[in-house]
Every structure is written in structure tokens, then in C-alpha cells.
Write an enzyme that holds these catalytic residues in place. Structure first.
Site, short mmCIF file in Angstrom:
data_model
loop_
_atom_site.label_atom_id
_atom_site.label_comp_id
_atom_site.label_asym_id
_atom_site.label_seq_id
_atom_site.Cartn_x
_atom_site.Cartn_y
_atom_site.Cartn_z
N ARG A 38 0.83 -1.20 0.00
CA ARG A 38 0.00 0.00 0.00
C ARG A 38 0.87 1.25 0.00
O ARG A 38 0.52 2.25 -0.61
CB ARG A 38 -0.94 -0.01 1.21
CG ARG A 38 -2.10 -1.00 1.05
CD ARG A 38 -3.02 -0.99 2.25
NE ARG A 38 -2.36 -1.46 3.46
CZ ARG A 38 -2.95 -1.58 4.64
NH1 ARG A 38 -4.22 -1.24 4.78
NH2 ARG A 38 -2.29 -2.03 5.68
N TYR A 161 -4.19 -14.74 14.82
CA TYR A 161 -3.07 -14.66 13.87
C TYR A 161 -2.45 -16.04 13.68
O TYR A 161 -2.18 -16.46 12.55
CB TYR A 161 -2.02 -13.68 14.39
CG TYR A 161 -0.72 -13.73 13.64
CD1 TYR A 161 -0.58 -13.10 12.40
CD2 TYR A 161 0.39 -14.41 14.16
CE1 TYR A 161 0.61 -13.15 11.70
CE2 TYR A 161 1.58 -14.46 13.46
CZ TYR A 161 1.70 -13.84 12.24
OH TYR A 161 2.87 -13.90 11.55
N LYS A 165 -1.91 -18.64 10.25
CA LYS A 165 -0.65 -19.23 9.82
C LYS A 165 -0.72 -20.76 9.80
O LYS A 165 -0.03 -21.41 9.00
CB LYS A 165 0.50 -18.75 10.71
CG LYS A 165 0.79 -17.26 10.56
CD LYS A 165 1.11 -16.89 9.10
CE LYS A 165 1.47 -15.44 8.92
NZ LYS A 165 1.79 -15.11 7.52
N VAL A 196 11.74 -11.86 14.38
CA VAL A 196 12.53 -11.13 13.39
C VAL A 196 12.54 -9.66 13.78
O VAL A 196 11.53 -9.13 14.26
CB VAL A 196 11.94 -11.29 11.97
CG1 VAL A 196 12.86 -10.64 10.93
CG2 VAL A 196 11.72 -12.76 11.64
#
Length: 258
Positions: A38, A161, A165, A196
Site C-alpha cells: 500500500r 493470527y 498461519k 525477526v
């Protein structure tokens, strides 16, 4: 990586973090990369720093929660660079909240499903169609998933979430089976990282959960994975011989507990 020089890769969620690192790595390896997000200005800026690289980065603005924008993206790719040889479904997000608490909303669940699952499926379908239309029999699909698709995290703000996954984990195998049934050598793989060092975890750890740890507290206990480490795994998958299918790479910081 020589066989990929000059070929086209689509990277979703390309403006920051893992997506930006993958774009950089693939352009340096000589691929023509279409990075979509976006916020397209960040991708354009990244491309400016790669003008002397072997490959090229194209920036394309796309809201992956909208089917018509995804279809238009693939039309643009066909018209401008020929078609997709590599599709890296990196875009994903977590709208953190418990499953049962007052912050749990249908709109949040639908938003995660739209990007983490539906967009991944549609991009994969369109990429495979692009490959088969052009007789490409050695293409590659890569889903950037998560360790949360292999175990349910103890943080209650991550549960929906995590469910998306787990869905990606199932879809990876579903894609593998269907590609095999089509008698094609197009491969599919997933990369499932742990912690990460990206803005993703800044958002994750400032959730509505009252006992959420701060990013500083968490990362002080370990050296997190760097986005380039995930990008290196993408290069590894692409570098394997066409008869070798890497199915799922799980990677976490050495000191991560789960």
C-alpha cells in the site's frame, strides 16, 4: 541463481522488513522484481538505491485485501514485464487481541483472513496461471509464514493470527499436491520464522494484553533474526535443483524459547 537472472518475481508486502530485504536480495541476484504494498513510496526509494544492481525493482501500489486490485496487479505484470516466474507471498499482519475478550471483533478477524490467507491464495492462483500460460515449468511459489503456524503461542493476543498461519501451513501442502496433480514442476515452499527484527513485532508486543513484554525487554534476551536472514533462505530455495522441493524452513533465534 544463474537460471533466474532476468526472470520476474512478485514480492507482496515489499515496502519494509522482510519484504524489502527479499526485494533487495533478488534484484542483486539479477531478477526483475515487482514489489507491491500500500505504501509504494518506500519501494520506490528502495529501488533508487538498487539502480546499479544486476536486476530491477518495479514498485506497484496494491491493497491486497481487495480482489480487484490483485487482479489488476497481475494484468499490469503481464502487460509490462511478461508474467510471474516467482511469487513470494510475504504480506501478512496481526491485529492483536484475545479470542474471547471485548477487543475481539469480526472485522479484525476478517482483515487478517483477507491478507494472510485469501490474498495468498489468489496471488498463488494467478501466479501459477501466469506460469502455465507461458509454458513456465520451473516456477517457484514461496509463502512467508511463521512459527506460529507450527505451535500455538502462549500470548493470547496472537491466537487468531496463529490460526491464519496454521491455514498457510495447510495451504502449502495443498498447493504442493495440486501442482503435482497438474503434472507441473512448479514448486512451492514456506519459510516460517520466529522473532525477526521488524516493525511487525513492535506492533505485536504493544497489544491489548496487559502482560505484553516490550520489544526492548524481549530482544535484550536474544539476538533476533534479521530480515536478510529470511531473504537468504529465499535464495537458498531458489538455488536448489529443479527436482528438489524444499517444503518448509523453520528458523528462529538461537536463544528463542519456543
Amino acid at each position: 541463481m544463474d537460471r533466474w537472472v532476468g526472470r520476474v518475481a512478485l514480492v507482496t508486502g515489499a515496502s519494509v522488513g522482510i519484504g524489502a530485504a527479499i526485494c533487495r536480495k533478488l534484484v542483486e541476484c539479477g531478477l526483475v522484481v515487482v514489489g507491491c504494498a500500500r505504501n509504494v513510496e518506500k519501494i520506490r526509494k528502495l529501488g533508487e538505491g538498487l539502480e546499479s544492481a544486476k536486476g530491477k525493482l518495479h514498485a506497484y501500489q496494491c491493497d491486497l485485501s481487495k480482489e480487484e486490485e490483485i487482479l489488476t496487479l497481475f494484468e499490469w505484470i503481464k502487460s509490462n514485464v511478461g508474467g510471474v516466474d516467482v511469487c513470494i507471498n510475504n504480506a501478512g499482519f496481526g491485529d492483536y487481541g484475545t479470542l474471547l475478550g471485548p477487543e475481539a471483533t469480526v472485522s479484525a478477524w476478517k482483515s487478517m483472513l483477507d491478507v494472510n490467507v485469501i490474498a495468498l491464495c489468489l496471488c498463488t492462483k494467478e501466479a501459477v496461471n501466469s506460469m502455465r500460460e507461458r509454458g513456465v515449468d520451473d516456477g517457484q511459489i514461496i509463502h512467508i509464514s511463521s512459527l506460529s503456524g507450527h505451535r500455538v503461542p502462549i500470548s493470547p493476543g496472537n491466537h487468531f493470527y496463529s490460526a491464519t498461519k496454521f491455514c498457510v501451513r495447510s495451504l502449502t501442502e495443498g498447493h504442493r499436491q495440486e501442482l503435482r496433480d497438474l503434472k507441473t514442476n512448479i514448486r512451492v515452499a514456506a519459510i516460517s520464522p520466529g522473532f525477526v527484527a521488524t516493525d511487525f513485532f513492535v506492533n505485536a508486543l504493544h497489544s491489548t494484553s496487559s502482560n505484553a513484554e516490550s520489544v526492548t525487554d524481549l530482544f535484550s534476551t536474544m539476538k533476533p533474526i534479521d530480515p536478510v536472514d529470511v531473504a537468504d533462505s529465499v535464495v537458498y530455495i531458489l538455488s536448489t535443483p529443479p527436482h528438489v522441493q524444499v517444503h518448509d524452513i523453520l528458523m528462529r533465534p538461537t536463544q528463542q524459547k519456543t
